[in-house]
Design a protein around this motif. Structure first.
Motif, mmCIF file in Angstrom:
data_model
loop_
_atom_site.group_PDB
_atom_site.id
_atom_site.type_symbol
_atom_site.label_atom_id
_atom_site.label_comp_id
_atom_site.label_asym_id
_atom_site.label_seq_id
_atom_site.Cartn_x
_atom_site.Cartn_y
_atom_site.Cartn_z
ATOM 1 N N VAL A 41 101.860 13.681 -7.117
ATOM 2 C CA VAL A 41 100.956 13.335 -6.194
ATOM 3 C C VAL A 41 100.044 12.620 -6.469
ATOM 4 O O VAL A 41 99.105 11.732 -5.838
ATOM 5 N N GLY A 42 99.637 12.229 -7.962
ATOM 6 C CA GLY A 42 98.815 10.870 -8.252
ATOM 7 C C GLY A 42 97.973 10.939 -8.836
ATOM 8 O O GLY A 42 96.301 10.383 -9.028
ATOM 9 N N LYS A 43 97.611 12.304 -9.486
ATOM 10 C CA LYS A 43 96.594 12.093 -10.621
ATOM 11 C C LYS A 43 96.217 11.680 -11.432
ATOM 12 O O LYS A 43 95.193 11.387 -11.611
ATOM 13 N N SER A 44 97.317 11.164 -12.388
ATOM 14 C CA SER A 44 97.258 10.082 -13.481
ATOM 15 C C SER A 44 96.906 8.997 -13.131
ATOM 16 O O SER A 44 96.327 8.448 -13.110
ATOM 17 N N THR A 45 97.139 8.300 -11.959
ATOM 18 C CA THR A 45 96.846 6.999 -11.029
ATOM 19 C C THR A 45 95.658 6.974 -11.116
ATOM 20 O O THR A 45 95.250 5.562 -11.069
ATOM 21 N N LEU A 46 95.060 7.995 -10.246
ATOM 22 C CA LEU A 46 93.549 8.163 -9.977
ATOM 23 C C LEU A 46 92.853 8.262 -10.861
ATOM 24 O O LEU A 46 92.134 6.745 -10.751
ATOM 25 N N ILE A 47 92.959 9.237 -11.592
ATOM 26 C CA ILE A 47 92.700 8.288 -13.396
ATOM 27 C C ILE A 47 92.516 6.843 -13.875
ATOM 28 O O ILE A 47 90.847 6.549 -14.396
ATOM 29 N N LYS A 48 93.888 7.042 -14.042
ATOM 30 C CA LYS A 48 93.816 5.393 -13.677
ATOM 31 C C LYS A 48 92.536 4.584 -13.595
ATOM 32 O O LYS A 48 92.278 3.175 -14.069
ATOM 33 N N LEU A 89 89.943 4.887 -11.748
ATOM 34 C CA LEU A 89 89.022 4.482 -12.058
ATOM 35 C C LEU A 89 88.405 4.476 -12.847
ATOM 36 O O LEU A 89 87.326 3.546 -13.490
ATOM 37 N N VAL A 90 89.563 4.816 -14.553
ATOM 38 C CA VAL A 90 88.910 4.151 -15.749
ATOM 39 C C VAL A 90 88.967 2.469 -16.236
ATOM 40 O O VAL A 90 88.281 2.198 -15.725
ATOM 41 N N LYS A 91 90.089 2.291 -14.790
ATOM 42 C CA LYS A 91 89.681 -0.091 -14.659
ATOM 43 C C LYS A 91 88.812 -0.206 -13.853
ATOM 44 O O LYS A 91 87.704 -0.554 -14.060
ATOM 45 N N HIS A 92 87.633 0.618 -13.045
ATOM 46 C CA HIS A 92 87.061 0.511 -11.901
ATOM 47 C C HIS A 92 86.436 0.312 -13.083
ATOM 48 O O HIS A 92 85.378 -0.696 -12.939
ATOM 49 N N TYR A 93 85.715 1.439 -13.976
ATOM 50 C CA TYR A 93 84.078 1.682 -14.926
ATOM 51 C C TYR A 93 84.388 0.675 -16.179
ATOM 52 O O TYR A 93 83.359 0.029 -16.544
ATOM 53 N N SER A 94 85.964 0.274 -16.448
ATOM 54 C CA SER A 94 85.723 -0.129 -17.821
ATOM 55 C C SER A 94 86.681 -1.464 -17.820
ATOM 56 O O SER A 94 86.253 -2.202 -19.276
ATOM 57 N N THR A 151 83.259 11.269 -18.339
ATOM 58 C CA THR A 151 84.295 11.553 -18.768
ATOM 59 C C THR A 151 85.381 12.992 -17.362
ATOM 60 O O THR A 151 84.890 13.320 -16.938
ATOM 61 N N PHE A 152 86.863 12.361 -17.889
ATOM 62 C CA PHE A 152 88.206 12.827 -17.192
ATOM 63 C C PHE A 152 88.852 13.184 -17.618
ATOM 64 O O PHE A 152 89.159 12.828 -18.915
ATOM 65 N N PHE A 153 89.002 14.487 -16.898
ATOM 66 C CA PHE A 153 90.364 15.723 -17.532
ATOM 67 C C PHE A 153 91.098 15.351 -16.371
ATOM 68 O O PHE A 153 91.283 15.682 -14.736
ATOM 69 N N GLU A 154 92.447 16.021 -17.124
ATOM 70 C CA GLU A 154 93.224 15.788 -15.694
ATOM 71 C C GLU A 154 94.276 17.441 -16.671
ATOM 72 O O GLU A 154 94.592 17.960 -17.603
ATOM 73 N N CYS A 155 93.667 18.463 -15.064
ATOM 74 C CA CYS A 155 93.797 19.350 -15.424
ATOM 75 C C CYS A 155 96.094 19.695 -15.257
ATOM 76 O O CYS A 155 96.001 19.287 -14.267
ATOM 77 N N PRO A 156 96.091 20.679 -16.270
ATOM 78 C CA PRO A 156 97.585 21.278 -15.830
ATOM 79 C C PRO A 156 97.095 22.323 -14.632
ATOM 80 O O PRO A 156 96.345 22.939 -14.334
ATOM 81 N N ASN A 157 98.636 22.465 -14.293
ATOM 82 C CA ASN A 157 98.868 23.112 -12.860
ATOM 83 C C ASN A 157 98.947 24.750 -13.324
ATOM 84 O O ASN A 157 99.937 25.547 -13.546
#
Length: 69
Positions: free
Chosen positions: A1-8, A10-15, A37-43
């Motif tokens: 789906v791309g949850k991890s890619t989205l978090i990566k 956003l982290v790259k954008h800010y830091s 703070t970013f959380f990746e929630c399981p299903n």
């Protein structure tokens, strides 16, 4: 789906830091007095309820191949 890619992304954008994996909560300093703070929630319904208790904003990422089931 791309949850991890989205978090990566956003982290790259800010830091300006490239992440290898997204384990655990990730806190990024976005300004002098702002931390994100970013959380990746399981299903899992119970995990979603627990995260919703502490979250200010929730992003829902849906796989367009399957859609809503």
């Amino acid at each position: 789906v791309g949850k991890s890619t989205l978090i990566k992304g956003l982290v790259k954008h800010y830091s300006r830091y490239n992440m290898v994996d997204t384990k655990g909560p990730i806190t990024v300093v976005a300004g002098k007095s702002k931390r994100i703070t970013f959380f990746e929630c399981p299903n899992d319904l119970t995990a979603m309820i627990d995260i919703a208790k502490v979250a200010d904003v929730v992003l829902l990422v849906i796989d367009a191949h399957f859609g809503f089931e």
